[in-house]
Design a protein around this motif. Structure first.
Motif, PDB file in Angstrom:
ATOM      1  N   ALA A 188      -0.627  11.908   1.941  1.00 18.40           N
ATOM      2  CA  ALA A 188      -0.943  10.534   1.531  1.00 18.40           C
ATOM      3  C   ALA A 188      -0.103   9.516   2.297  1.00 18.40           C
ATOM      4  O   ALA A 188      -0.605   8.452   2.691  1.00 18.40           O
ATOM      5  CB  ALA A 188      -0.720  10.380   0.029  1.00 18.40           C
ATOM      6  N   VAL A 189       1.171   9.834   2.526  1.00 16.34           N
ATOM      7  CA  VAL A 189       2.036   8.908   3.266  1.00 16.34           C
ATOM      8  C   VAL A 189       1.602   8.828   4.730  1.00 16.34           C
ATOM      9  O   VAL A 189       1.548   7.743   5.319  1.00 16.34           O
ATOM     10  CB  VAL A 189       3.513   9.336   3.152  1.00 16.34           C
ATOM     11  CG1 VAL A 189       4.396   8.460   4.049  1.00 16.34           C
ATOM     12  CG2 VAL A 189       3.987   9.232   1.705  1.00 16.34           C
ATOM     13  N   SER A 228       0.832  -1.208   0.000  1.00 14.35           N
ATOM     14  CA  SER A 228       0.000   0.000   0.000  1.00 14.35           C
ATOM     15  C   SER A 228       0.866   1.257   0.000  1.00 14.35           C
ATOM     16  O   SER A 228       0.545   2.249  -0.666  1.00 14.35           O
ATOM     17  CB  SER A 228      -0.946   0.004   1.204  1.00 14.35           C
ATOM     18  OG  SER A 228      -0.224  -0.070   2.420  1.00 14.35           O
ATOM     19  N   PHE A 229       1.980   1.230   0.724  1.00 15.89           N
ATOM     20  CA  PHE A 229       2.906   2.359   0.682  1.00 15.89           C
ATOM     21  C   PHE A 229       3.598   2.442  -0.672  1.00 15.89           C
ATOM     22  O   PHE A 229       3.831   3.536  -1.200  1.00 15.89           O
ATOM     23  CB  PHE A 229       3.945   2.239   1.794  1.00 15.89           C
ATOM     24  CG  PHE A 229       5.031   3.284   1.737  1.00 15.89           C
ATOM     25  CD1 PHE A 229       4.723   4.630   1.615  1.00 15.89           C
ATOM     26  CD2 PHE A 229       6.370   2.916   1.791  1.00 15.89           C
ATOM     27  CE1 PHE A 229       5.728   5.599   1.551  1.00 15.89           C
ATOM     28  CE2 PHE A 229       7.369   3.868   1.733  1.00 15.89           C
ATOM     29  CZ  PHE A 229       7.053   5.211   1.607  1.00 15.89           C
ATOM     30  N   GLU A 235      -1.406   9.373   5.884  1.00 15.32           N
ATOM     31  CA  GLU A 235      -2.673   8.638   5.913  1.00 15.32           C
ATOM     32  C   GLU A 235      -2.442   7.133   5.764  1.00 15.32           C
ATOM     33  O   GLU A 235      -3.090   6.321   6.433  1.00 15.32           O
ATOM     34  CB  GLU A 235      -3.588   9.149   4.799  1.00 15.32           C
ATOM     35  CG  GLU A 235      -4.996   8.607   4.865  1.00 15.32           C
ATOM     36  CD  GLU A 235      -5.914   9.243   3.837  1.00 15.32           C
ATOM     37  OE1 GLU A 235      -7.138   9.040   3.942  1.00 15.32           O
ATOM     38  OE2 GLU A 235      -5.412   9.935   2.929  1.00 15.32           O
ATOM     39  N   THR A 236      -1.510   6.764   4.894  1.00 13.33           N
ATOM     40  CA  THR A 236      -1.178   5.349   4.719  1.00 13.33           C
ATOM     41  C   THR A 236      -0.609   4.766   6.005  1.00 13.33           C
ATOM     42  O   THR A 236      -0.958   3.649   6.414  1.00 13.33           O
ATOM     43  CB  THR A 236      -0.161   5.180   3.575  1.00 13.33           C
ATOM     44  OG1 THR A 236      -0.719   5.705   2.366  1.00 13.33           O
ATOM     45  CG2 THR A 236       0.200   3.714   3.369  1.00 13.33           C
ATOM     46  N   TRP A 237       0.262   5.525   6.656  1.00 15.18           N
ATOM     47  CA  TRP A 237       0.843   5.059   7.919  1.00 15.18           C
ATOM     48  C   TRP A 237      -0.238   4.889   8.983  1.00 15.18           C
ATOM     49  O   TRP A 237      -0.210   3.920   9.761  1.00 15.18           O
ATOM     50  CB  TRP A 237       1.913   6.040   8.383  1.00 15.18           C
ATOM     51  CG  TRP A 237       2.724   5.564   9.550  1.00 15.18           C
ATOM     52  CD1 TRP A 237       3.419   4.387   9.655  1.00 15.18           C
ATOM     53  CD2 TRP A 237       2.936   6.254  10.782  1.00 15.18           C
ATOM     54  NE1 TRP A 237       4.059   4.310  10.869  1.00 15.18           N
ATOM     55  CE2 TRP A 237       3.776   5.442  11.580  1.00 15.18           C
ATOM     56  CE3 TRP A 237       2.516   7.484  11.279  1.00 15.18           C
ATOM     57  CZ2 TRP A 237       4.197   5.821  12.853  1.00 15.18           C
ATOM     58  CZ3 TRP A 237       2.934   7.867  12.547  1.00 15.18           C
ATOM     59  CH2 TRP A 237       3.761   7.039  13.321  1.00 15.18           C
ATOM     60  N   ARG A 294      -3.254   4.003   8.503  1.00 12.73           N
ATOM     61  CA  ARG A 294      -3.967   2.752   8.234  1.00 12.73           C
ATOM     62  C   ARG A 294      -3.177   1.559   8.757  1.00 12.73           C
ATOM     63  O   ARG A 294      -3.759   0.594   9.278  1.00 12.73           O
ATOM     64  CB  ARG A 294      -4.246   2.608   6.735  1.00 12.73           C
ATOM     65  CG  ARG A 294      -5.350   3.537   6.232  1.00 12.73           C
ATOM     66  CD  ARG A 294      -5.891   3.065   4.893  1.00 12.73           C
ATOM     67  NE  ARG A 294      -4.890   3.150   3.838  1.00 12.73           N
ATOM     68  CZ  ARG A 294      -4.703   4.221   3.068  1.00 12.73           C
ATOM     69  NH1 ARG A 294      -5.450   5.301   3.253  1.00 12.73           N
ATOM     70  NH2 ARG A 294      -3.794   4.215   2.118  1.00 12.73           N
ATOM     71  N   TYR A 295      -1.859   1.603   8.612  1.00 16.55           N
ATOM     72  CA  TYR A 295      -1.039   0.536   9.193  1.00 16.55           C
ATOM     73  C   TYR A 295      -1.247   0.473  10.707  1.00 16.55           C
ATOM     74  O   TYR A 295      -1.356  -0.615  11.290  1.00 16.55           O
ATOM     75  CB  TYR A 295       0.446   0.775   8.895  1.00 16.55           C
ATOM     76  CG  TYR A 295       0.899   0.315   7.532  1.00 16.55           C
ATOM     77  CD1 TYR A 295       1.031  -1.041   7.238  1.00 16.55           C
ATOM     78  CD2 TYR A 295       1.214   1.230   6.536  1.00 16.55           C
ATOM     79  CE1 TYR A 295       1.458  -1.470   5.993  1.00 16.55           C
ATOM     80  CE2 TYR A 295       1.637   0.817   5.288  1.00 16.55           C
ATOM     81  CZ  TYR A 295       1.757  -0.532   5.016  1.00 16.55           C
ATOM     82  OH  TYR A 295       2.170  -0.951   3.775  1.00 16.55           O
ATOM     83  N   ARG A 297       2.393   1.747  -3.591  1.00 18.54           N
ATOM     84  CA  ARG A 297       1.499   2.392  -4.561  1.00 18.54           C
ATOM     85  C   ARG A 297       1.492   3.906  -4.369  1.00 18.54           C
ATOM     86  O   ARG A 297       1.554   4.672  -5.340  1.00 18.54           O
ATOM     87  CB  ARG A 297       0.081   1.830  -4.418  1.00 18.54           C
ATOM     88  CG  ARG A 297      -0.065   0.394  -4.890  1.00 18.54           C
ATOM     89  CD  ARG A 297      -1.534   0.021  -5.032  1.00 18.54           C
ATOM     90  NE  ARG A 297      -2.236   0.088  -3.756  1.00 18.54           N
ATOM     91  CZ  ARG A 297      -2.351  -0.938  -2.914  1.00 18.54           C
ATOM     92  NH1 ARG A 297      -1.790  -2.111  -3.210  1.00 18.54           N
ATOM     93  NH2 ARG A 297      -3.018  -0.810  -1.782  1.00 18.54           N
ATOM     94  N   VAL A 298       1.416   4.336  -3.119  1.00 21.31           N
ATOM     95  CA  VAL A 298       1.425   5.774  -2.828  1.00 21.31           C
ATOM     96  C   VAL A 298       2.752   6.396  -3.266  1.00 21.31           C
ATOM     97  O   VAL A 298       2.786   7.473  -3.874  1.00 21.31           O
ATOM     98  CB  VAL A 298       1.183   6.011  -1.323  1.00 21.31           C
ATOM     99  CG1 VAL A 298       1.445   7.469  -0.950  1.00 21.31           C
ATOM    100  CG2 VAL A 298      -0.236   5.620  -0.946  1.00 21.31           C
TER     101      VAL A 298
END
Length: 319
Positions: free
Chosen positions: A172-173, A123-124, A175-177, A179-180, A126-127
């Motif tokens: 975006a990074v 997922s990271f 937000e991705t973190w 989610r982790y 892709r971002v």
């Protein structure tokens, strides 16, 4: 007093103040916002100011979140965020160091560094792919850090960086973190926990051992404050203790040498490279040493460092 008020005002108006607020707001309840340690240091001399303001937070799944803004000279502000997970959770570490003279000459390192060999970073990835293209960043690793960072690290060295696009990438990074963090569940396996501990400690050690800036902070703020800032960045569980700093000291200014290439650095040259963000410095050093070897030099001077800056890191030949 007037200088202090001006510095505080400048601190709140730096290019990175918005990023700090966004980071903290995105984390929300994942972070204990009302429970933190805070450190500030400032030195004014001959019209120049060196400044650092650091806060260290924790969270249910986060062992240590250091948010640090600094200035080494007028107009050159930086933001550092090092965030490490608690060992019970298989989470990546959040690494940010951004500075320079934005937007024309920006230094950036942004990564979600894996703390285990089994963590799925797709997922990271892709971002990172999306925003690397949008920001026109190089698709390459940083050799001295590739053992502790992900293959998807975003970075640039004294390059133009569009502010709006970078803010979108940063958001975006983060937000991705988040989610982790939300998806992580406790992992009671002792061996896995020990493996994560070893990996986090190695991450901290690699960053610290490649950072020649602590002599600069020591000179500006004194040894005790320098050690405090080091503990803020690399303490925690697991952490590098003060004894570790003494056992593995950063190189003294002027001590750099490359025996393989037959090169030594002047104190002024090393100090100038020391103004770059910690994670970028090894790459800058390697590039300058490579250029010096091409020119068959045996000593790297500050003039040669400036020559390399002109060649690689300025636009239109501007200093």
């Amino acid at each position: 007093m007037e200088h202090m008020i001006e510095a505080e005002s400048a601190l709140e108006s730096t290019p990175w103040a918005l990023h700090e607020r966004l980071f903290l707001d995105r984390l929300g309840a994942r972070l204990e916002r009302e429970d933190f340690s805070e450190y500030s240091a400032r030195r004014c001399a001959s019209g120049k100011q060196v400044f650092n303001h650091t806060r260290v937070y924790q969270g249910e799944k986060l062992d240590r979140v250091m948010v640090s803004r600094y200035s080494l000279r007028l107009g050159r502000w930086g933001l550092v965020i090092f965030a490490y997970p608690r060992l019970d959770y298989d989470l990546p570490a959040f690494l940010l160091h951004v500075g320079g003279q934005p937007p024309e000459r920006t230094l950036l390192t942004l990564d979600l560094a894996p703390c285990s060999s089994t963590l799925d970073l797709e997922s990271f990835a892709r971002v990172a792919r999306e925003h690397r293209a949008a920001l026109e960043l190089p698709d390459e690793r940083l050799p001295l850090l590739e053992s502790v960072t992900s293959p998807h690290l975003l970075h640039c060295t004294f390059k133009p960086l569009d502010p709006e696009r970078f803010l979108a990438a940063f958001d975006a990074v983060v937000e991705t973190w988040c989610r982790y963090i939300d998806q992580a569940v406790p992992d009671p396996d002792t061996k896995s926990k020990q493996a994560r501990s070893d990996r986090v400690l190695e991450l901290k050690r690699v960053i610290f051992e490649n950072d020649p800036a602590f002599p600069v902070f020591t000179q500006s703020f004194g040894k005790s404050m320098s050690e405090t800032l080091a503990e803020a960045a690399f303490g925690g569980t697991p952490g590098l203790a003060t004894s570790d700093f003494q056992d593995v000291p950063p190189p003294a200014v002027g001590s750099w040498a490359n025996k393989k290439l037959g090169l030594i650095w002047s104190a002024e040259a090393q100090k100038r490279v020391g103004e770059a963000p910690v994670i970028i410095r090894p790459m800058i050093r390697r590039l300058i040493e490579k250029e010096a070897a091409k020119d068959k030099l045996d000593r790297i001077t500050v003039e040669f460092v400036k020559h390399c800056e002109q060649k690689y890191w300025t636009r239109g030949g501007e200093a």
